[in-house]
Scaffold this motif. Structure first.
Motif, PDB file in Angstrom:
ATOM      1  N   VAL A  43       2.272 -13.666  13.541  1.00  0.00           N
ATOM      2  CA  VAL A  43       3.485 -14.107  13.016  1.00  0.00           C
ATOM      3  C   VAL A  43       4.542 -13.006  12.880  1.00  0.00           C
ATOM      4  CG1 VAL A  43       4.567 -14.651  10.770  1.00  0.00           C
ATOM      5  CG2 VAL A  43       2.683 -15.945  11.663  1.00  0.00           C
ATOM      6  N   GLN A  44       4.095 -11.991  12.903  1.00  0.00           N
ATOM      7  CA  GLN A  44       4.906 -10.661  12.846  1.00  0.00           C
ATOM      8  C   GLN A  44       5.345 -10.494  14.194  1.00  0.00           C
ATOM      9  OE1 GLN A  44       4.017  -5.937  11.895  1.00  0.00           O
ATOM     10  NE2 GLN A  44       2.540  -7.109  11.192  1.00  0.00           N
ATOM     11  N   LYS A  45       4.714 -10.718  15.325  1.00  0.00           N
ATOM     12  CA  LYS A  45       5.217 -10.713  16.472  1.00  0.00           C
ATOM     13  C   LYS A  45       6.174 -11.554  16.893  1.00  0.00           C
ATOM     14  CE  LYS A  45       3.384 -10.525  21.288  1.00  0.00           C
ATOM     15  NZ  LYS A  45       3.710 -11.803  21.966  1.00  0.00           N
ATOM     16  N   GLU A  46       5.933 -12.822  16.581  1.00  0.00           N
ATOM     17  CA  GLU A  46       7.013 -13.962  16.739  1.00  0.00           C
ATOM     18  C   GLU A  46       8.228 -13.382  15.836  1.00  0.00           C
ATOM     19  OE1 GLU A  46       3.735 -17.374  17.032  1.00  0.00           O
ATOM     20  OE2 GLU A  46       4.722 -16.978  15.420  1.00  0.00           O
ATOM     21  N   LEU A  47       7.990 -13.072  14.935  1.00  0.00           N
ATOM     22  CA  LEU A  47       9.463 -12.462  13.870  1.00  0.00           C
ATOM     23  C   LEU A  47      10.001 -11.600  14.747  1.00  0.00           C
ATOM     24  CD1 LEU A  47      11.115 -12.856  11.411  1.00  0.00           C
ATOM     25  CD2 LEU A  47       9.589 -11.194  10.053  1.00  0.00           C
ATOM     26  N   VAL A  48       9.544 -10.649  15.311  1.00  0.00           N
ATOM     27  CA  VAL A  48      10.134  -9.125  15.870  1.00  0.00           C
ATOM     28  C   VAL A  48      10.870  -9.828  17.207  1.00  0.00           C
ATOM     29  CG1 VAL A  48       9.714  -7.304  17.278  1.00  0.00           C
ATOM     30  CG2 VAL A  48       8.659  -7.533  15.066  1.00  0.00           C
ATOM     31  N   GLU A  49      10.308 -10.888  17.840  1.00  0.00           N
ATOM     32  CA  GLU A  49      10.724 -11.113  18.971  1.00  0.00           C
ATOM     33  C   GLU A  49      12.129 -12.484  18.588  1.00  0.00           C
ATOM     34  OE1 GLU A  49       7.766 -13.493  20.588  1.00  0.00           O
ATOM     35  OE2 GLU A  49       6.732 -12.018  21.746  1.00  0.00           O
ATOM     36  N   LEU A  50      11.961 -12.979  17.488  1.00  0.00           N
ATOM     37  CA  LEU A  50      12.908 -13.836  17.393  1.00  0.00           C
ATOM     38  C   LEU A  50      14.288 -12.697  16.863  1.00  0.00           C
ATOM     39  CD1 LEU A  50      14.518 -16.545  16.494  1.00  0.00           C
ATOM     40  CD2 LEU A  50      13.108 -16.719  14.379  1.00  0.00           C
ATOM     41  N   ILE A  52      10.214 -13.485  -3.614  1.00  0.00           N
ATOM     42  CA  ILE A  52       9.011 -13.690  -2.821  1.00  0.00           C
ATOM     43  C   ILE A  52       9.042 -14.941  -2.086  1.00  0.00           C
ATOM     44  CG2 ILE A  52       6.518 -13.406  -1.977  1.00  0.00           C
ATOM     45  CD1 ILE A  52       6.732 -10.846  -3.962  1.00  0.00           C
ATOM     46  N   GLY A  53       8.997 -15.342  -1.078  1.00  0.00           N
ATOM     47  CA  GLY A  53       9.125 -16.745  -0.532  1.00  0.00           C
ATOM     48  C   GLY A  53       7.699 -17.089  -0.244  1.00  0.00           C
ATOM     49  N   CYS A  54       7.241 -18.390  -0.307  1.00  0.00           N
ATOM     50  CA  CYS A  54       5.828 -18.903  -0.411  1.00  0.00           C
ATOM     51  C   CYS A  54       6.067 -20.349   0.192  1.00  0.00           C
ATOM     52  CB  CYS A  54       4.793 -18.589  -1.255  1.00  0.00           C
ATOM     53  SG  CYS A  54       3.259 -19.029  -0.975  1.00  0.00           S
ATOM     54  N   GLY A  55       5.258 -20.925   1.087  1.00  0.00           N
ATOM     55  CA  GLY A  55       5.549 -22.325   1.474  1.00  0.00           C
ATOM     56  C   GLY A  55       5.930 -22.479   2.870  1.00  0.00           C
ATOM     57  N   VAL A 112       9.277 -17.693   8.617  1.00  0.00           N
ATOM     58  CA  VAL A 112       9.508 -16.282   7.912  1.00  0.00           C
ATOM     59  C   VAL A 112      10.949 -15.925   8.211  1.00  0.00           C
ATOM     60  CG1 VAL A 112       8.864 -13.773   7.729  1.00  0.00           C
ATOM     61  CG2 VAL A 112       7.202 -15.557   8.405  1.00  0.00           C
ATOM     62  N   PHE A 113      11.578 -16.259   9.110  1.00  0.00           N
ATOM     63  CA  PHE A 113      13.061 -15.696   9.453  1.00  0.00           C
ATOM     64  C   PHE A 113      13.694 -16.696   8.407  1.00  0.00           C
ATOM     65  CE2 PHE A 113      16.975 -16.245  11.260  1.00  0.00           C
ATOM     66  CZ  PHE A 113      17.336 -15.006  11.807  1.00  0.00           C
ATOM     67  N   LEU A 114      13.259 -17.898   8.405  1.00  0.00           N
ATOM     68  CA  LEU A 114      14.216 -18.845   7.347  1.00  0.00           C
ATOM     69  C   LEU A 114      13.957 -18.750   5.845  1.00  0.00           C
ATOM     70  CD1 LEU A 114      13.398 -22.318   9.255  1.00  0.00           C
ATOM     71  CD2 LEU A 114      15.566 -21.016   9.447  1.00  0.00           C
ATOM     72  N   HIS A 115      12.809 -17.997   5.553  1.00  0.00           N
ATOM     73  CA  HIS A 115      12.656 -17.613   4.249  1.00  0.00           C
ATOM     74  C   HIS A 115      13.514 -16.398   3.867  1.00  0.00           C
ATOM     75  CE1 HIS A 115       9.684 -19.653   1.863  1.00  0.00           C
ATOM     76  NE2 HIS A 115       8.970 -20.073   3.240  1.00  0.00           N
ATOM     77  N   ILE A 116      13.644 -15.545   4.977  1.00  0.00           N
ATOM     78  CA  ILE A 116      14.483 -14.358   4.490  1.00  0.00           C
ATOM     79  C   ILE A 116      15.935 -14.779   4.603  1.00  0.00           C
ATOM     80  CG2 ILE A 116      15.088 -12.106   5.639  1.00  0.00           C
ATOM     81  CD1 ILE A 116      12.503 -12.105   7.135  1.00  0.00           C
TER      82      ILE A 116
END
Length: 317
Positions: free
Chosen positions: A291-298, A252-255, A263-267
């Motif tokens: 953040v969820q919306k931004e991740l989906v767009e990316l 689990i990524g944190c930081g 979030v994308f980079l952590h994944i």
């Protein structure tokens, strides 16, 4: 194109892979309820000690200029493990959002951790335990995560007590040898199925230029660093353990998460779920929806339909 942000941690499904970092917005029941009502995929409680603690004197948290992060020396303020055990007993595990509950335990000794783990074992609840071996802001208490021998001895005691899949919250490591040593320990225990990387980078010092004064009061101004400035350290720890842990064990990524990009980079580094700390503190629970919306767009722009398609696939030169 439909994008799937769901994930599974310790055999438990999360409707999306975002959750709070333990310590932020999770000390009291009303704060935990805000997380239930938010767009997070799950929630984790404040790290609990055997007895309640007020923590260190205020001011003990401060954002850093330029939105680069934060410094804190909270000192484990929490309501005592029985408060969170009671919360877990009354938690709606069939809630409409489908959110599981994670419980963080941070005993000030192995005996405390043993007592708390026994209590949760006896309650036989569907919550998932995380043992915090990385509390950098309790005066006089070193981090177990930096003592490999003590960490292995603790797991030898706690693993059979918990008796089912659980995780460990880790401090940041800065030496390749430490990644190797820590991963070798975790790989010995089948019930250790995830590690959370990272807790704050311990013992930074932030000083106000005008007043020439430290930003926080405890420990002569020394505190844990969080937010965007720790992102490279967090990504390194996520990727290091992703590469070293046995199949079936997760990270689990944190930081450093301020947007969907981080979030994308952590994944990409290998995270199966991602926690938000400093940005949640500054922005409130609305951060999860943004953040969820931004991740989906990316992901859509890159042609990814699920997080599984690019997890751990960071390219090296």
């Amino acid at each position: 194109m439909a994008v799937d942000l769901s994930t599974t941690i310790a055999g438990v499904k999360l409707p999306n892979l975002l959750l709070n970092a333990s310590g932020v917005n999770c000390r009291f029941e009303n704060e935990l309820q805000q997380l239930v009502e938010s767009k997070s995929g799950s929630l984790i409680t404040k790290s609990a000690t055997l007895n309640s603690r007020e923590g260190n004197p205020e001011p003990r948290y401060a954002p850093l200029a330029g939105s680069i992060g934060s410094i804190n020396s909270m000192g484990l303020p929490n309501q005592g493990y029985e408060y969170y055990l009671n919360y877990a007993k009354n938690f709606d595990y069939n809630n409409t959002a489908g959110k599981p509950l994670f419980i963080s335990l941070a005993g000030l000794s192995l005996a405390e951790n043993k007592t708390m783990c026994e209590a949760f074992r006896d309650a036989n609840l569907p919550c998932v335990l995380e043992v915090n071996f990385s509390c950098p802001n309790v005066p006089g208490k070193p981090q177990v995560g930096y003592d490999m021998e003590a960490m292995e001895q603790a797991l030898q005691v706690l693993d059979p007590i918990i008796g089912r899949p659980f995780g460990i919250k880790l401090p940041p490591y800065f030496d390749i040898a430490h990644f190797d040593q820590a991963a070798a320990i975790f790989n010995k225990f089948d019930n250790v199925v995830f590690v959370t990387c990272i807790n704050s980078v311990g013992n930074g010092l932030a000083i106000d230029l005008d007043s020439e004064t430290a930003l926080i009061k405890p420990k002569d101004g020394f505190g844990g660093l969080g937010g965007l400035l720790v992102l490279p350290t967090a990504l390194a720890n996520v990727n290091a353990f992703y590469r070293r842990l046995k199949p079936g064990k997760q990270v689990i990524g944190c930081g450093g998460v301020t947007s969907g990009k981080e979030v994308f980079l952590h994944i990409l580094a290998g995270a199966s779920a991602v926690e938000i700390g400093t940005q949640l503190m500054e922005e409130g629970t609305g951060v999860f929806e943004r953040v969820q919306k931004e991740l989906v767009e990316l992901m859509t722009a890159k042609g990814y339909k699920s997080v599984e398609e690019f997890r751990g696939k960071v390219k090296t030169l």
